[in-house]
Design an enzyme around this catalytic site. Sequence first.
Site, mmCIF file in Angstrom:
data_model
loop_
_atom_site.group_PDB
_atom_site.id
_atom_site.type_symbol
_atom_site.label_atom_id
_atom_site.label_comp_id
_atom_site.label_asym_id
_atom_site.label_seq_id
_atom_site.Cartn_x
_atom_site.Cartn_y
_atom_site.Cartn_z
ATOM 1 N N ARG A 1 -30.588 -32.428 -45.290
ATOM 2 C CA ARG A 1 -29.264 -32.667 -45.887
ATOM 3 C C ARG A 1 -28.228 -31.695 -45.318
ATOM 4 N NH1 ARG A 1 -30.809 -31.877 -51.792
ATOM 5 N NH2 ARG A 1 -28.590 -32.066 -52.251
ATOM 6 N N ARG B 1 -32.382 -25.501 -58.922
ATOM 7 C CA ARG B 1 -31.519 -26.394 -59.722
ATOM 8 C C ARG B 1 -32.353 -27.261 -60.670
ATOM 9 N NH1 ARG B 1 -27.312 -30.187 -56.869
ATOM 10 N NH2 ARG B 1 -29.116 -30.783 -55.621
HETATM 11 P P1 AP5 Z 1 -24.337 -28.139 -57.726
HETATM 12 O O1 AP5 Z 1 -23.063 -27.989 -58.474
HETATM 13 O O2 AP5 Z 1 -25.332 -29.137 -58.196
HETATM 14 O O3 AP5 Z 1 -24.042 -28.309 -56.165
HETATM 15 P P2 AP5 Z 1 -23.534 -29.573 -55.347
HETATM 16 O O4 AP5 Z 1 -22.626 -29.088 -54.282
HETATM 17 O O5 AP5 Z 1 -23.006 -30.630 -56.270
HETATM 18 O O6 AP5 Z 1 -24.909 -30.005 -54.702
HETATM 19 P P3 AP5 Z 1 -25.549 -31.439 -54.462
HETATM 20 O O7 AP5 Z 1 -26.942 -31.165 -53.971
HETATM 21 O O8 AP5 Z 1 -25.424 -32.337 -55.650
HETATM 22 O O9 AP5 Z 1 -24.671 -31.972 -53.324
HETATM 23 P P4 AP5 Z 1 -25.033 -33.061 -52.319
HETATM 24 O O10 AP5 Z 1 -23.722 -33.260 -51.692
HETATM 25 O O11 AP5 Z 1 -26.138 -32.798 -51.377
HETATM 26 O O12 AP5 Z 1 -25.660 -34.199 -53.232
HETATM 27 P P5 AP5 Z 1 -25.058 -35.556 -53.799
HETATM 28 O O13 AP5 Z 1 -25.596 -35.735 -55.148
HETATM 29 O O14 AP5 Z 1 -23.593 -35.621 -53.576
HETATM 30 O O15 AP5 Z 1 -25.013 -26.680 -57.693
HETATM 31 C C1 AP5 Z 1 -26.294 -26.480 -57.085
HETATM 32 C C2 AP5 Z 1 -27.057 -25.396 -57.886
HETATM 33 O O16 AP5 Z 1 -26.363 -24.147 -57.753
HETATM 34 C C3 AP5 Z 1 -27.144 -25.663 -59.395
HETATM 35 O O17 AP5 Z 1 -28.385 -25.240 -59.853
HETATM 36 C C4 AP5 Z 1 -26.013 -24.818 -59.998
HETATM 37 O O18 AP5 Z 1 -26.312 -24.399 -61.317
HETATM 38 C C5 AP5 Z 1 -25.972 -23.625 -59.027
HETATM 39 N N1 AP5 Z 1 -24.629 -23.087 -58.857
HETATM 40 C C6 AP5 Z 1 -23.456 -23.779 -58.748
HETATM 41 N N2 AP5 Z 1 -22.426 -22.943 -58.576
HETATM 42 C C7 AP5 Z 1 -22.948 -21.691 -58.577
HETATM 43 C C8 AP5 Z 1 -22.387 -20.386 -58.424
HETATM 44 N N3 AP5 Z 1 -21.066 -20.212 -58.223
HETATM 45 N N4 AP5 Z 1 -23.220 -19.321 -58.451
HETATM 46 C C9 AP5 Z 1 -24.573 -19.488 -58.626
HETATM 47 N N5 AP5 Z 1 -25.155 -20.703 -58.782
HETATM 48 C C10 AP5 Z 1 -24.357 -21.796 -58.747
HETATM 49 O O19 AP5 Z 1 -25.690 -36.612 -52.805
HETATM 50 C C11 AP5 Z 1 -27.067 -36.922 -52.827
HETATM 51 C C12 AP5 Z 1 -27.352 -38.022 -51.809
HETATM 52 O O20 AP5 Z 1 -26.604 -39.211 -52.153
HETATM 53 C C13 AP5 Z 1 -26.946 -37.714 -50.376
HETATM 54 O O21 AP5 Z 1 -27.932 -36.979 -49.686
HETATM 55 C C14 AP5 Z 1 -26.784 -39.144 -49.817
HETATM 56 O O22 AP5 Z 1 -28.024 -39.727 -49.564
HETATM 57 C C15 AP5 Z 1 -26.140 -39.876 -50.974
HETATM 58 N N6 AP5 Z 1 -24.672 -39.791 -50.952
HETATM 59 C C16 AP5 Z 1 -23.877 -39.180 -51.867
HETATM 60 N N7 AP5 Z 1 -22.595 -39.313 -51.542
HETATM 61 C C17 AP5 Z 1 -22.542 -40.025 -50.393
HETATM 62 C C18 AP5 Z 1 -21.496 -40.476 -49.549
HETATM 63 N N8 AP5 Z 1 -20.211 -40.195 -49.833
HETATM 64 N N9 AP5 Z 1 -21.814 -41.172 -48.449
HETATM 65 C C19 AP5 Z 1 -23.093 -41.488 -48.163
HETATM 66 N N10 AP5 Z 1 -24.151 -41.077 -48.907
HETATM 67 C C20 AP5 Z 1 -23.872 -40.349 -50.013
#
Ligand code: AP5
Length: 218
Positions: free
Chosen positions: A171, A127
Amino acid sequence: MYVVLLGPPGAGKGTQAKRLAQALSLVQVSSGDLFREHLKNQTELGTLAGGYLDRGALVPDDVTIQMVTKRLAQPDCARGAILDGFPRTTIQAEAFAEWLGARGEGIRAVAQLRVSEAALIRRLSGRRTCRAAGHIYHVDFHPPAAPGVCDVDGSELYQREDDRPETVARRIQVYLAQTAPLVEHYRRQGLLVEVDGEQPAQDVTLELRKRLERKDDP
Ligand code: AP5
């Protein structure tokens, strides 16, 4: 209309939230993006959240709920939002339901994106994210036209700190322990829509749109 996207890290929540928000003229609200924005701006909340993000742990519920509901109360969210990454615990889900209930609103649907662990790891390791606005790319599956440069705004693409292999593993564990129980929580409420997240991104969007339209039927 409020739609929640649920799924492990790398399932495509951010990718699909952006596409759906554009298609439905709604706003994407991503808790991860909000935390990263605070971190970039070196706010007090950013300093607090940074340690959790680096370890791949969840930020405490009270802090997260306050940040997300404050964002949802802004005028651009008046018609609802596509939520990506929130709620992520039962406590957050209950607080969100209460917040919506107080406004006479409810969740339209919770879409679970199902993706195998091997695919998640491949996705997260390749990514790349745009520094200016969070546009999402992948070195193999969705490469930018020019390496390292965002197609949309020309800004630099970077690799997220929490996409290091050891943090990714943590994660995924945190997802299974703390967020996966929400699948049953929302299934019991008749809100769950399960979608195969391993299809090409445009097919996932089509399926999500079809399934959400059916949720509109009386
Ligand atoms: P992408 O769309 O970026 O995937 P994603 O599900 O959004 O992944 P994240 O890593 O952002 O999710 P996350 O939940 O761990 O992180 P967040 O930022 O929420 O796609 C991933 C990759 O795959 C990309 O390269 C894309 O191009 C590719 N791709 C997508 N679809 C595809 C397909 N169909 N085919 C092929 N490739 C594809 O959270 C980060 C941190 O913030 C957490 O660890 C935590 O510390 C904190 N946090 C966030 N929300 C909370 C909460 N509600 N409560 C407490 N802590 C929180």
